[in-house]
Design an enzyme around this catalytic site. Structure first.
Site, PDB file in Angstrom:
ATOM      1  N   ASP A 177       0.686  -1.224  -0.036  1.00 13.41           N
ATOM      2  CA  ASP A 177      -0.017  -0.084   0.111  1.00 13.41           C
ATOM      3  C   ASP A 177       1.084   1.342  -0.223  1.00 13.41           C
ATOM      4  O   ASP A 177       2.093   1.124   0.194  1.00 13.41           O
ATOM      5  CB  ASP A 177      -0.682   0.045   1.003  1.00 13.41           C
ATOM      6  CG  ASP A 177      -1.804   1.067   1.345  1.00 13.41           C
ATOM      7  OD1 ASP A 177      -2.290   1.752   0.346  1.00 13.41           O
ATOM      8  OD2 ASP A 177      -1.868   1.714   2.426  1.00 13.41           O
ATOM      9  N   SER A 178       0.325   2.591  -0.347  1.00 17.02           N
ATOM     10  CA  SER A 178       1.099   3.741  -0.194  1.00 17.02           C
ATOM     11  C   SER A 178       1.419   3.743   1.250  1.00 17.02           C
ATOM     12  O   SER A 178       2.479   4.527   1.321  1.00 17.02           O
ATOM     13  CB  SER A 178       0.265   4.891  -0.706  1.00 17.02           C
ATOM     14  OG  SER A 178      -0.901   4.674  -0.104  1.00 17.02           O
ATOM     15  N   CYS A 218      -4.055  -0.979  -2.228  1.00 15.27           N
ATOM     16  CA  CYS A 218      -4.245   0.405  -2.119  1.00 15.27           C
ATOM     17  C   CYS A 218      -5.177   0.751  -3.389  1.00 15.27           C
ATOM     18  O   CYS A 218      -5.142   0.134  -4.710  1.00 15.27           O
ATOM     19  CB  CYS A 218      -2.875   1.068  -2.666  1.00 15.27           C
ATOM     20  SG  CYS A 218      -2.755   2.771  -3.202  1.00 15.27           S
ATOM     21  N   GLU A 253      -7.548   8.892  11.447  1.00 18.64           N
ATOM     22  CA  GLU A 253      -6.150   9.073  11.830  1.00 18.64           C
ATOM     23  C   GLU A 253      -6.225   9.696  13.237  1.00 18.64           C
ATOM     24  O   GLU A 253      -5.346   9.291  14.185  1.00 18.64           O
ATOM     25  CB  GLU A 253      -5.433   9.589  10.843  1.00 18.64           C
ATOM     26  CG  GLU A 253      -5.154   8.677   9.745  1.00 18.64           C
ATOM     27  CD  GLU A 253      -3.984   9.132   8.514  1.00 18.64           C
ATOM     28  OE1 GLU A 253      -3.618  10.204   8.864  1.00 18.64           O
ATOM     29  OE2 GLU A 253      -3.616   8.484   7.735  1.00 18.64           O
ATOM     30  N   CYS A 259     -11.927   2.421   0.496  1.00 19.44           N
ATOM     31  CA  CYS A 259     -10.697   3.171   1.281  1.00 19.44           C
ATOM     32  C   CYS A 259     -10.369   2.203   2.207  1.00 19.44           C
ATOM     33  O   CYS A 259     -11.198   2.030   2.860  1.00 19.44           O
ATOM     34  CB  CYS A 259     -10.970   4.721   1.642  1.00 19.44           C
ATOM     35  SG  CYS A 259      -9.577   5.227   2.509  1.00 19.44           S
TER      36      CYS A 259
END
Lengths: 269, 269
Positions: free
Chosen positions: B11-12, B74, B153, B185
């Site tokens: 993933d990024s 991703c 986050e 996502c």
């Protein structure tokens, strides 16, 4: 300093355009080359080493464009790389931290200063350390406010959610008696109208874009570096990746002050 | 397929760890090498060309670690680079889009499917195109929801602000009669408890982490590739930049399932 040369301004992305806009507003005859490292944005979640390398590449690119002064319009790059850039570059380098810190120290009467910014900026302690260097008695209430950048990017500049987020973020800063608030992120000037309306009677708002632009003006005066032309100039916009969804942000930040974005390469192979 | 080899997931950043967590939950005996390209995160605001180059470098790194299958955890990399990766890699490559699309098509009864994701994912039209390829009569209501990643986050997983943001984002999707919502996502599975509580009676929630993990299981069955060991394995965590503030996120995503992060280099000089 060669007065006819342009100013260079760089940031990890397009947020630093608020600084370019303020420089252009305060010094309309100065040409500006703006570099946004959109291929590697954001810097705020990268390591010190990575940010230092990126900032050096950005500054060298501007230097190759023949600028008379470099503005680091990125809090993370200023925190991690300003000293190194000052050593390496042959032209003066201005970061975005020192001007805000000086303005906050002039504004505060209670001696309690709040700072809001991204995790990267607050975690770097760059503002806290700079304030403490100037005046060890200042009480600092620093808080990361990571939702504000996406709220600006959503253009929810006068939205109930933004009001609620600001209320939650600013509560501890206000309740601890801060009378001055440093907006330590280049996106935040777009929240100034809402902040002024909701909190302007309780706290002095210091935004780094206008304080930084003022310092550029002082520096040019001091070095006899002001462009003698009286024509209004434009902003040359260089980006390291296709702006994509940022087109809309660029428009909102700059209106028609900028040229069409050019795609440039700053990484050294 | 050599059954004893590990699975590769990239993933990024660390968001794809929700996929790694689900793969580990559903297939606990499979070893996993997880690569997070934290030096260049996020991909969602980069150009197609940049993302394709990064994804190839990521997949080659995993290939060098000797994996039997690669999961592109991703959405942006799946949208922009999956076909190219399938051509280039010698092992099977699974993207994160197709499993969610299939599950949504099985779930919907009204034929109206909502999709939420970052600007990059929604703007790429990858989910919309994949849905239309399977069934041209499906009505799609797609909406970028860029505040959700920073809300996750911030760990505001059960916060009034998150409730308000979701209400605003989901209103047009619900009012147009969607009965199925694709969470396009990798951060969004952490919002599942709140989403289930608030919207679970009105809309079927399809998260790409669990649907993708299920497809990995099917693919291993089909290729006789299941690890015959019965010991619970761990996740080897490779990152391209120091995790910094992401440490906390890694902990929340993975608990003690992962090894200490290793710093790796994937860019070719």
């Amino acid at each position: 300093m060669k007065a006819h040369l342009p100013l260079g301004i760089f940031d990890s992305g397009v947020g630093g355009l608020t600084v370019a806009r303020e420089v252009h507003r305060q010094l309309p005859c100065e040409s500006i080359v703006y570099l946004g490292d959109t291929a590697r944005v954001p810097y705020g979640n990268k390591s010190r080493e990575a940010v230092r390398r990126y900032a050096l590449e950005d500054a060298r690119f501007l230097s190759e464009q023949g600028v008379k002064l470099i503005v680091v319009a990125c809090n993370t790059a200023t925190a991690f790389a300003l000293e190194r850039l000052e050593e390496e570059m042959e032209v003066p380098v201005i970061g975005v931290i020192e001007p805000g810190v000086r303005a906050a120290l002039e504004a505060t009467q209670s001696g309690k200063i709040g700072i809001i910014g991204t995790y990267g900026t607050i975690g770097s302690r760059a503002y806290q350390d700079a304030l403490a260097r100037h005046n060890g008695d200042i009480e600092i209430i620093a808080r990361p406010t990571p939702l504000l950048v996406p709220l600006v990017e959503e253009n929810w500049l006068d939205h109930d959610v933004t009001r609620s987020v600001l209320a939650e973020y600013l509560e501890p800063i206000l309740s601890q008696g801060a009378d001055t608030l440093v907006l330590a992120c280049t996106h935040y000037p777009l929240l100034l109208p809402l902040l002024e309306r909701e909190y302007g009677d309780r706290i002095r708002l210091i935004d780094s874009a206008s304080t930084c632009a003022a310092m550029v003006g002082e520096m040019l005066e001091a070095h006899d570096g002001k462009n003698p032309s009286s024509a209004t100039s434009r902003i040359r916009l260089c980006l390291t990746d296709d702006p994509g969804q940022s087109r809309d942000l660029i428009e909102r930040f700059l209106g028609d002050r900028a040229s069409k974005p050019e795609l440039v390469k700053v990484e050294k192979d």
